[in-house]
Design an enzyme around this catalytic site. Structure first.
Site, PDB file in Angstrom:
ATOM      1  N   ASP A   1       0.835  -1.204   0.000  1.00  0.00           N
ATOM      2  CA  ASP A   1       0.000   0.000   0.000  1.00  0.00           C
ATOM      3  C   ASP A   1       0.872   1.257   0.000  1.00  0.00           C
ATOM      4  O   ASP A   1       0.351   2.372  -0.076  1.00  0.00           O
ATOM      5  CB  ASP A   1      -0.982   0.005   1.164  1.00  0.00           C
ATOM      6  CG  ASP A   1      -0.332  -0.042   2.530  1.00  0.00           C
ATOM      7  OD1 ASP A   1       0.911  -0.141   2.607  1.00  0.00           O
ATOM      8  OD2 ASP A   1      -1.064   0.023   3.543  1.00  0.00           O
ATOM      9  N   SER A   2       2.193   1.066  -0.003  1.00  0.00           N
ATOM     10  CA  SER A   2       3.126   2.162  -0.257  1.00  0.00           C
ATOM     11  C   SER A   2       2.885   2.788  -1.616  1.00  0.00           C
ATOM     12  O   SER A   2       3.412   3.875  -1.906  1.00  0.00           O
ATOM     13  CB  SER A   2       4.575   1.660  -0.162  1.00  0.00           C
ATOM     14  OG  SER A   2       4.749   0.473  -0.934  1.00  0.00           O
TER      15      SER A   2
ATOM     16  N   ASP B   1      -0.816  -6.209   0.161  1.00  0.00           N
ATOM     17  CA  ASP B   1      -1.239  -5.538   1.386  1.00  0.00           C
ATOM     18  C   ASP B   1      -2.750  -5.386   1.447  1.00  0.00           C
ATOM     19  O   ASP B   1      -3.402  -5.075   0.441  1.00  0.00           O
ATOM     20  CB  ASP B   1      -0.634  -4.131   1.464  1.00  0.00           C
ATOM     21  CG  ASP B   1       0.724  -4.109   2.129  1.00  0.00           C
ATOM     22  OD1 ASP B   1       1.074  -5.079   2.831  1.00  0.00           O
ATOM     23  OD2 ASP B   1       1.443  -3.105   1.962  1.00  0.00           O
TER      24      ASP B   1
ATOM     25  N   LYS C   1      -1.125  -9.420   3.467  1.00  0.00           N
ATOM     26  CA  LYS C   1      -0.423  -8.867   4.627  1.00  0.00           C
ATOM     27  C   LYS C   1      -1.307  -7.828   5.301  1.00  0.00           C
ATOM     28  O   LYS C   1      -1.955  -7.018   4.626  1.00  0.00           O
ATOM     29  CB  LYS C   1       0.902  -8.215   4.216  1.00  0.00           C
ATOM     30  CG  LYS C   1       1.694  -7.657   5.420  1.00  0.00           C
ATOM     31  CD  LYS C   1       3.081  -7.220   5.018  1.00  0.00           C
ATOM     32  CE  LYS C   1       3.104  -5.902   4.264  1.00  0.00           C
ATOM     33  NZ  LYS C   1       2.679  -4.745   5.118  1.00  0.00           N
TER      34      LYS C   1
ATOM     35  N   GLU D   1      -1.537  -5.193   9.019  1.00  0.00           N
ATOM     36  CA  GLU D   1      -0.769  -4.541  10.077  1.00  0.00           C
ATOM     37  C   GLU D   1      -1.511  -4.594  11.409  1.00  0.00           C
ATOM     38  O   GLU D   1      -2.700  -4.257  11.478  1.00  0.00           O
ATOM     39  CB  GLU D   1      -0.530  -3.069   9.722  1.00  0.00           C
ATOM     40  CG  GLU D   1       0.264  -2.838   8.458  1.00  0.00           C
ATOM     41  CD  GLU D   1       0.465  -1.355   8.162  1.00  0.00           C
ATOM     42  OE1 GLU D   1       0.958  -1.043   7.074  1.00  0.00           O
ATOM     43  OE2 GLU D   1       0.111  -0.511   9.022  1.00  0.00           O
TER      44      GLU D   1
ATOM     45  N   GLU E   1       9.082  -3.823  10.953  1.00  0.00           N
ATOM     46  CA  GLU E   1       9.495  -2.544  10.379  1.00  0.00           C
ATOM     47  C   GLU E   1       9.964  -1.570  11.455  1.00  0.00           C
ATOM     48  O   GLU E   1       9.276  -1.350  12.456  1.00  0.00           O
ATOM     49  CB  GLU E   1       8.341  -1.911   9.589  1.00  0.00           C
ATOM     50  CG  GLU E   1       8.707  -0.578   8.949  1.00  0.00           C
ATOM     51  CD  GLU E   1       7.679  -0.067   7.963  1.00  0.00           C
ATOM     52  OE1 GLU E   1       7.888   1.037   7.420  1.00  0.00           O
ATOM     53  OE2 GLU E   1       6.673  -0.765   7.732  1.00  0.00           O
TER      54      GLU E   1
END
Length: 274
Positions: free
Chosen positions: A54-55, A93, A121, A123, A190
């Site tokens: 999602d960067s 993501d 993925k 978070e 991270e």
């Protein structure tokens, strides 16, 4: 050149083959990609895992955070990236607020898998255990993500190193074990101290993929624009521009693979202390 011969039949990497690499202590390489051209190139050169991150909100859409990224964006870019992959393992993501509760997570994760992802993925810590359990039960492999959580930047107060205090470190290790027990098969770490990255890696039995988490992680991931020096502005400490000394993109990616596999990257100057 280290290109994979596209005229030969080569086995696609699976979670089983990645686990064999992990058990053999072979470092796992990962880069983000957002389109078919770069993804195909990285695949041919030999990147183990391609992450549709999602960067893309930062490097593709021009936002200052990843928060504006929608599930529709992730589906589109996952579909583009997956088109020509032959060997690399594809992870996508789950974007901000797309997995607030298990049923929502299942619906959106299924859409990413249908677009070509092999794993999703997400978070967050222990609160995600029921979601992870449900996804795995439904046949969707999960990569967890601890440490600096870009989707939580507003609650964290900015992009700051996490886990620096002993209590924070203990809590993160506890949450890593909970997520593993829930069924997560991989864990991204991270922006945490190298000592904590090492401790978590040594105390769980799934691969850890570091981004600013030290050289002791099972593998490393970078945003492709950072690895190629293509993103303007101040770079995080954990970033290295591999294009600067190689001159071509293919050689830069080959160098990245070589340095990750050998343990030369990340070097001490790319790591955080507690």
């Amino acid at each position: 050149m280290a290109y994979i011969d596209t005229n030969e039949s080569i086995p696609a990497l699976t979670i089983s083959s990645l686990n064999k690499m992990y058990q053999a202590r072979e470092k796992i390489t990962s880069l983000t990609a957002y389109d078919a051209s770069f993804a195909t190139l990285f695949d041919q050169i030999g990147i183990d895992i391609i992450l549709v991150g999602d960067s893309l909100g930062n490097v593709i859409q021009g936002h200052t955070t990843t928060l504006p990224v929608l599930i529709e964006d992730m589906i589109y870019h996952t579909h583009c990236v997956s088109k020509n992959l032959r060997r690399s393992y594809l992870i996508s993501d789950m974007p901000f607020a797309s997995y607030a509760e298990p049923s929502q997570a299942l619906k959106n994760a299924a859409l990413l898998m249908q677009a070509g992802a092999k794993m999703i993925k997400l978070e967050g810590g222990a609160w995600l255990a029921p979601t992870v359990e449900n996804l795995v039960r439904q046949g969707i492999p999960v990569c967890a993500h601890l440490g600096l959580l870009p989707q939580s930047v507003n609650t964290l107060g900015g992009f700051k190193v996490q886990g620096k205090s002993s209590s924070q470190a203990e809590q993160m290790l506890k949450e890593a074990k909970i997520l593993e027990s829930a069924g997560a098969q991989m864990l991204v770490l991270e922006a945490i101290p190298s000592s904590l990255g090492k401790a978590i890696t040594e105390n769980i039995s799934i691969p850890t993929i570091g981004i600013g988490a030290g050289a002791e992680c099972s593998g490393q991931v970078l945003v492709m624009h950072d690895a190629l020096g293509a993103f303007p502005g101040r770079q995080p400490k954990f970033v290295k521009n591999f294009l600067a000394t190689t001159g071509t993109i293919d050689k830069a990616i080959e160098l990245y693979i070589t340095e990750v596999k050998s343990g030369a990257f990340p070097a001490p100057e790319h790591c955080f202390s507690s």
